[in-house]
Design a protein around this motif. Sequence first.
Motif, PDB file in Angstrom:
ATOM      1  N   SER A 104     -24.846  -6.432  20.194  1.00  0.00           N
ATOM      2  CA  SER A 104     -25.872  -6.076  21.171  1.00  0.00           C
ATOM      3  C   SER A 104     -27.270  -6.383  20.656  1.00  0.00           C
ATOM      4  O   SER A 104     -28.176  -6.673  21.430  1.00  0.00           O
ATOM      5  CB  SER A 104     -25.766  -4.604  21.567  1.00  0.00           C
ATOM      6  N   LEU A 105     -27.474  -6.348  19.351  1.00  0.00           N
ATOM      7  CA  LEU A 105     -28.788  -6.684  18.801  1.00  0.00           C
ATOM      8  C   LEU A 105     -29.117  -8.164  18.965  1.00  0.00           C
ATOM      9  O   LEU A 105     -30.241  -8.536  19.250  1.00  0.00           O
ATOM     10  CB  LEU A 105     -28.847  -6.330  17.311  1.00  0.00           C
ATOM     11  N   LYS A 106     -28.113  -9.013  18.799  1.00  0.00           N
ATOM     12  CA  LYS A 106     -28.347 -10.450  18.797  1.00  0.00           C
ATOM     13  C   LYS A 106     -28.209 -11.095  20.173  1.00  0.00           C
ATOM     14  O   LYS A 106     -29.018 -11.927  20.556  1.00  0.00           O
ATOM     15  CB  LYS A 106     -27.369 -11.112  17.824  1.00  0.00           C
ATOM     16  N   TYR A 107     -27.183 -10.734  20.939  1.00  0.00           N
ATOM     17  CA  TYR A 107     -26.821 -11.474  22.144  1.00  0.00           C
ATOM     18  C   TYR A 107     -27.376 -10.907  23.452  1.00  0.00           C
ATOM     19  O   TYR A 107     -27.312 -11.568  24.478  1.00  0.00           O
ATOM     20  CB  TYR A 107     -25.296 -11.577  22.255  1.00  0.00           C
ATOM     21  N   THR A 108     -27.907  -9.713  23.445  1.00  0.00           N
ATOM     22  CA  THR A 108     -28.403  -9.097  24.669  1.00  0.00           C
ATOM     23  C   THR A 108     -29.830  -9.539  24.976  1.00  0.00           C
ATOM     24  O   THR A 108     -30.665  -9.605  24.079  1.00  0.00           O
ATOM     25  CB  THR A 108     -28.355  -7.557  24.550  1.00  0.00           C
ATOM     26  N   SER A 109     -30.090  -9.836  26.256  1.00  0.00           N
ATOM     27  CA  SER A 109     -31.451 -10.162  26.692  1.00  0.00           C
ATOM     28  C   SER A 109     -32.346  -8.951  26.480  1.00  0.00           C
ATOM     29  O   SER A 109     -31.885  -7.810  26.515  1.00  0.00           O
ATOM     30  CB  SER A 109     -31.471 -10.536  28.170  1.00  0.00           C
ATOM     31  N   ARG A 110     -33.614  -9.217  26.327  1.00  0.00           N
ATOM     32  CA  ARG A 110     -34.574  -8.131  26.114  1.00  0.00           C
ATOM     33  C   ARG A 110     -35.743  -8.270  27.088  1.00  0.00           C
ATOM     34  O   ARG A 110     -36.098  -9.362  27.484  1.00  0.00           O
ATOM     35  CB  ARG A 110     -35.085  -8.145  24.679  1.00  0.00           C
ATOM     36  N   GLY A 111     -36.309  -7.134  27.431  1.00  0.00           N
ATOM     37  CA  GLY A 111     -37.460  -7.107  28.327  1.00  0.00           C
ATOM     38  C   GLY A 111     -38.758  -7.235  27.564  1.00  0.00           C
ATOM     39  O   GLY A 111     -38.784  -7.451  26.349  1.00  0.00           O
ATOM     40  N   VAL A 112     -39.855  -7.044  28.292  1.00  0.00           N
ATOM     41  CA  VAL A 112     -41.185  -7.185  27.705  1.00  0.00           C
ATOM     42  C   VAL A 112     -41.398  -6.198  26.562  1.00  0.00           C
ATOM     43  O   VAL A 112     -41.972  -6.528  25.538  1.00  0.00           O
ATOM     44  CB  VAL A 112     -42.275  -6.992  28.795  1.00  0.00           C
ATOM     45  N   GLY A 113     -40.913  -4.993  26.678  1.00  0.00           N
ATOM     46  CA  GLY A 113     -41.067  -3.980  25.636  1.00  0.00           C
ATOM     47  C   GLY A 113     -39.998  -4.063  24.569  1.00  0.00           C
ATOM     48  O   GLY A 113     -39.786  -3.113  23.825  1.00  0.00           O
ATOM     49  N   ASN A 114     -39.289  -5.184  24.477  1.00  0.00           N
ATOM     50  CA  ASN A 114     -38.213  -5.433  23.524  1.00  0.00           C
ATOM     51  C   ASN A 114     -37.031  -4.473  23.716  1.00  0.00           C
ATOM     52  O   ASN A 114     -36.276  -4.211  22.790  1.00  0.00           O
ATOM     53  CB  ASN A 114     -38.728  -5.383  22.079  1.00  0.00           C
ATOM     54  N   GLU A 115     -36.892  -3.953  24.922  1.00  0.00           N
ATOM     55  CA  GLU A 115     -35.771  -3.071  25.226  1.00  0.00           C
ATOM     56  C   GLU A 115     -34.602  -3.896  25.746  1.00  0.00           C
ATOM     57  O   GLU A 115     -34.781  -4.833  26.524  1.00  0.00           O
ATOM     58  CB  GLU A 115     -36.199  -2.048  26.296  1.00  0.00           C
ATOM     59  N   GLU A 116     -33.378  -3.545  25.298  1.00  0.00           N
ATOM     60  CA  GLU A 116     -32.185  -4.285  25.718  1.00  0.00           C
ATOM     61  C   GLU A 116     -31.960  -4.178  27.222  1.00  0.00           C
ATOM     62  O   GLU A 116     -32.191  -3.127  27.811  1.00  0.00           O
ATOM     63  CB  GLU A 116     -30.947  -3.741  25.006  1.00  0.00           C
ATOM     64  N   ALA A 117     -31.489  -5.270  27.817  1.00  0.00           N
ATOM     65  CA  ALA A 117     -31.152  -5.299  29.239  1.00  0.00           C
ATOM     66  C   ALA A 117     -29.734  -4.755  29.392  1.00  0.00           C
ATOM     67  O   ALA A 117     -28.758  -5.478  29.232  1.00  0.00           O
ATOM     68  CB  ALA A 117     -31.257  -6.709  29.786  1.00  0.00           C
ATOM     69  N   VAL A 118     -29.646  -3.468  29.666  1.00  0.00           N
ATOM     70  CA  VAL A 118     -28.366  -2.770  29.757  1.00  0.00           C
ATOM     71  C   VAL A 118     -28.283  -2.070  31.101  1.00  0.00           C
ATOM     72  O   VAL A 118     -29.261  -1.494  31.580  1.00  0.00           O
ATOM     73  CB  VAL A 118     -28.237  -1.720  28.627  1.00  0.00           C
ATOM     74  N   GLN A 119     -27.105  -2.132  31.700  1.00  0.00           N
ATOM     75  CA  GLN A 119     -26.887  -1.474  32.984  1.00  0.00           C
ATOM     76  C   GLN A 119     -25.687  -0.536  32.848  1.00  0.00           C
ATOM     77  O   GLN A 119     -24.638  -0.931  32.351  1.00  0.00           O
ATOM     78  CB  GLN A 119     -26.615  -2.505  34.064  1.00  0.00           C
ATOM     79  N   TYR A 120     -25.843   0.690  33.309  1.00  0.00           N
ATOM     80  CA  TYR A 120     -24.755   1.656  33.287  1.00  0.00           C
ATOM     81  C   TYR A 120     -24.192   1.819  34.692  1.00  0.00           C
ATOM     82  O   TYR A 120     -24.916   1.650  35.673  1.00  0.00           O
ATOM     83  CB  TYR A 120     -25.253   3.016  32.769  1.00  0.00           C
ATOM     84  N   PRO A 121     -22.910   2.167  34.786  1.00  0.00           N
ATOM     85  CA  PRO A 121     -22.323   2.377  36.118  1.00  0.00           C
ATOM     86  C   PRO A 121     -23.044   3.484  36.881  1.00  0.00           C
ATOM     87  O   PRO A 121     -23.514   4.455  36.292  1.00  0.00           O
ATOM     88  CB  PRO A 121     -20.876   2.775  35.819  1.00  0.00           C
TER      89      PRO A 121
END
Length: 166
Positions: free
Chosen positions: A108-125
């Motif tokens: 998740s550190l390497k392959y996940t896209s990140r937003g402007v604030g360097n926060e991971e692009a994660v979606q929960y159900p």
Amino acid sequence: QFLGTFEKYALLLGIKYKTTDTLTTFDQAQEIIDELQANNVKNLSVSYKGWTKENLEYELGGSLKISRQLGKTTSMSKFYEYCVEKGVTFYPELSITTAKGYDYSFGSLKYTSRGVGNEEAVQYPYDLATGRQDRKLAATYTISPLFYKSITEKVLSDFEKLNIWS
């Protein structure tokens, strides 16, 4: 578009556990195609989603395997042969832009896209009862476009090993 397997929660003696169920098996898909063609529907194309052991969301890094609930490789191969015989174009669909998890080091550190604030692009159900995200359930990660090519090459290599097109 056919949907194969999906994850759901079930209860056994009041204990909640995760299980897999099917929406459309390969045999049911054949019946649907037969019925459509019997009603003079021409030029069919079939997209089949949820055919991997990871259900609707592919887990990056693992080996590509067909869901046991659908009958494994032989059933998918028979379905492909059936589609060829009936003149139906068959597309086994697999999304590489999102993933339920990673089988890679520092996934998740390497392959996940990140937003402007360097926060991971994660979606929960989404939980219908509360109207909020359920952070207890597995998250879906948005993959960084930098890795689309390498992931596609890995998936294609794994798909070739399944030998469905024999």
